[in-house]
Design a protein around this motif. Sequence first.
Motif, PDB file in Angstrom:
ATOM      1  N   GLU A   1       0.869  -1.179   0.000  1.00  0.00           N
ATOM      2  CA  GLU A   1       0.000   0.000   0.000  1.00  0.00           C
ATOM      3  C   GLU A   1       0.907   1.231   0.000  1.00  0.00           C
ATOM      4  N   PRO A   2       0.607   2.251  -0.826  1.00  0.00           N
ATOM      5  CA  PRO A   2       1.526   3.375  -1.029  1.00  0.00           C
ATOM      6  C   PRO A   2       2.017   4.098   0.230  1.00  0.00           C
ATOM      7  N   VAL A   3       1.149   4.380   1.183  1.00  0.00           N
ATOM      8  CA  VAL A   3       1.580   5.095   2.389  1.00  0.00           C
ATOM      9  C   VAL A   3       2.517   4.214   3.214  1.00  0.00           C
ATOM     10  N   PHE A   4       2.168   2.940   3.347  1.00  0.00           N
ATOM     11  CA  PHE A   4       3.010   1.988   4.069  1.00  0.00           C
ATOM     12  C   PHE A   4       4.352   1.811   3.351  1.00  0.00           C
ATOM     13  N   ALA A   5       4.316   1.794   2.014  1.00  0.00           N
ATOM     14  CA  ALA A   5       5.547   1.645   1.228  1.00  0.00           C
ATOM     15  C   ALA A   5       6.519   2.778   1.532  1.00  0.00           C
ATOM     16  N   LYS A   6       6.019   4.000   1.532  1.00  0.00           N
ATOM     17  CA  LYS A   6       6.868   5.163   1.830  1.00  0.00           C
ATOM     18  C   LYS A   6       7.425   5.095   3.246  1.00  0.00           C
ATOM     19  N   LYS A   7       6.590   4.698   4.180  1.00  0.00           N
ATOM     20  CA  LYS A   7       7.026   4.604   5.578  1.00  0.00           C
ATOM     21  C   LYS A   7       8.186   3.608   5.712  1.00  0.00           C
ATOM     22  N   LEU A   8       8.039   2.449   5.092  1.00  0.00           N
ATOM     23  CA  LEU A   8       9.092   1.439   5.156  1.00  0.00           C
ATOM     24  C   LEU A   8      10.393   1.944   4.541  1.00  0.00           C
ATOM     25  N   ARG A   9      10.274   2.620   3.394  1.00  0.00           N
ATOM     26  CA  ARG A   9      11.467   3.154   2.722  1.00  0.00           C
ATOM     27  C   ARG A   9      12.181   4.184   3.588  1.00  0.00           C
ATOM     28  N   SER A  10      11.407   4.946   4.339  1.00  0.00           N
ATOM     29  CA  SER A  10      12.027   5.971   5.189  1.00  0.00           C
ATOM     30  C   SER A  10      12.684   5.365   6.429  1.00  0.00           C
ATOM     31  N   GLN A  11      12.239   4.175   6.838  1.00  0.00           N
ATOM     32  CA  GLN A  11      12.765   3.535   8.039  1.00  0.00           C
ATOM     33  C   GLN A  11      13.966   2.625   7.767  1.00  0.00           C
ATOM     34  N   TYR A  12      14.053   2.072   6.552  1.00  0.00           N
ATOM     35  CA  TYR A  12      15.087   1.078   6.244  1.00  0.00           C
ATOM     36  C   TYR A  12      15.805   1.425   4.945  1.00  0.00           C
ATOM     37  N   LYS A  13      17.121   1.537   5.025  1.00  0.00           N
ATOM     38  CA  LYS A  13      17.906   1.842   3.819  1.00  0.00           C
ATOM     39  C   LYS A  13      17.885   0.684   2.822  1.00  0.00           C
ATOM     40  N   ASP A  14      17.593  -0.528   3.298  1.00  0.00           N
ATOM     41  CA  ASP A  14      17.575  -1.701   2.427  1.00  0.00           C
ATOM     42  C   ASP A  14      16.210  -1.967   1.791  1.00  0.00           C
ATOM     43  N   ILE A  15      15.263  -1.067   1.998  1.00  0.00           N
ATOM     44  CA  ILE A  15      13.958  -1.160   1.331  1.00  0.00           C
ATOM     45  C   ILE A  15      13.875   0.020   0.372  1.00  0.00           C
ATOM     46  N   ILE A  16      13.681  -0.311  -0.902  1.00  0.00           N
ATOM     47  CA  ILE A  16      13.683   0.691  -1.966  1.00  0.00           C
ATOM     48  C   ILE A  16      12.388   0.578  -2.783  1.00  0.00           C
ATOM     49  N   PRO A  17      12.088   1.585  -3.620  1.00  0.00           N
ATOM     50  CA  PRO A  17      10.940   1.439  -4.522  1.00  0.00           C
ATOM     51  C   PRO A  17      11.088   0.178  -5.373  1.00  0.00           C
ATOM     52  N   GLY A  18       9.990  -0.432  -5.731  1.00  0.00           N
ATOM     53  CA  GLY A  18       9.996  -1.707  -6.445  1.00  0.00           C
ATOM     54  C   GLY A  18      10.935  -1.747  -7.633  1.00  0.00           C
ATOM     55  N   TYR A  19      11.818  -2.724  -7.636  1.00  0.00           N
ATOM     56  CA  TYR A  19      12.796  -2.908  -8.707  1.00  0.00           C
ATOM     57  C   TYR A  19      12.068  -3.397  -9.951  1.00  0.00           C
ATOM     58  N   TYR A  20      12.156  -2.618 -11.019  1.00  0.00           N
ATOM     59  CA  TYR A  20      11.468  -2.901 -12.281  1.00  0.00           C
ATOM     60  C   TYR A  20       9.959  -3.039 -12.115  1.00  0.00           C
ATOM     61  N   MET A  21       9.400  -2.384 -11.109  1.00  0.00           N
ATOM     62  CA  MET A  21       7.962  -2.449 -10.850  1.00  0.00           C
ATOM     63  C   MET A  21       7.435  -1.031 -10.652  1.00  0.00           C
ATOM     64  N   ASN A  22       6.123  -0.913 -10.520  1.00  0.00           N
ATOM     65  CA  ASN A  22       5.502   0.364 -10.201  1.00  0.00           C
ATOM     66  C   ASN A  22       6.051   0.833  -8.861  1.00  0.00           C
ATOM     67  N   LYS A  23       6.660   2.002  -8.839  1.00  0.00           N
ATOM     68  CA  LYS A  23       7.356   2.500  -7.643  1.00  0.00           C
ATOM     69  C   LYS A  23       6.408   2.937  -6.541  1.00  0.00           C
ATOM     70  N   VAL A  24       5.130   3.101  -6.849  1.00  0.00           N
ATOM     71  CA  VAL A  24       4.146   3.509  -5.844  1.00  0.00           C
ATOM     72  C   VAL A  24       3.609   2.295  -5.085  1.00  0.00           C
ATOM     73  N   HIS A  25       3.361   1.204  -5.801  1.00  0.00           N
ATOM     74  CA  HIS A  25       2.667   0.045  -5.229  1.00  0.00           C
ATOM     75  C   HIS A  25       3.556  -1.150  -4.912  1.00  0.00           C
ATOM     76  N   TRP A  26       4.876  -1.027  -5.115  1.00  0.00           N
ATOM     77  CA  TRP A  26       5.780  -2.145  -4.867  1.00  0.00           C
ATOM     78  C   TRP A  26       7.031  -1.649  -4.156  1.00  0.00           C
ATOM     79  N   ASN A  27       7.543  -2.460  -3.252  1.00  0.00           N
ATOM     80  CA  ASN A  27       8.819  -2.229  -2.583  1.00  0.00           C
ATOM     81  C   ASN A  27       9.724  -3.416  -2.841  1.00  0.00           C
ATOM     82  N   SER A  28      11.019  -3.164  -2.866  1.00  0.00           N
ATOM     83  CA  SER A  28      12.017  -4.222  -2.953  1.00  0.00           C
ATOM     84  C   SER A  28      12.904  -4.154  -1.720  1.00  0.00           C
ATOM     85  N   VAL A  29      13.295  -5.331  -1.230  1.00  0.00           N
ATOM     86  CA  VAL A  29      14.130  -5.437  -0.041  1.00  0.00           C
ATOM     87  C   VAL A  29      15.430  -6.134  -0.428  1.00  0.00           C
ATOM     88  N   TYR A  30      16.563  -5.509  -0.111  1.00  0.00           N
ATOM     89  CA  TYR A  30      17.844  -6.161  -0.323  1.00  0.00           C
ATOM     90  C   TYR A  30      18.012  -7.248   0.734  1.00  0.00           C
TER      91      TYR A  30
END
Length: 123
Positions: free
Chosen positions: A54-83
Amino acid sequence: MNYEWVDGYLLSKPEVTKEFKEEWEWDRYLLKGKMISALCTDKNGKEILTLKCEPVFAKKLRSQYKDIIPGYYMNKVHWNSVYLEGEVSDEVIKNMIDHSYELVINKLSKKMQNAIKNGDKND
């Protein structure tokens, strides 16, 4: 990979299947044909797990963890990627997987949702 349990946890979700998308070189995890997650490597060969979010949760996670980024090769609003070589805890990853699964199941028809919840394979 620091998270060897991820594959088993994803496949433990009712009706989730795994397929290898050869042209992308991704393992995709699907619920009734809809992707909930993907395991792949980025352009530098680092393993990542991509999950619907979910977009708001996605942004929150990205702000809390350097290893969580916008979705790799995916819609950057609705997907997150985790290293997966990063420092995101098992609990956070499990919560992200659960969240992704719920987002996808909630988009299915009520009939399909009920069949999955009741364990009915003949939907």
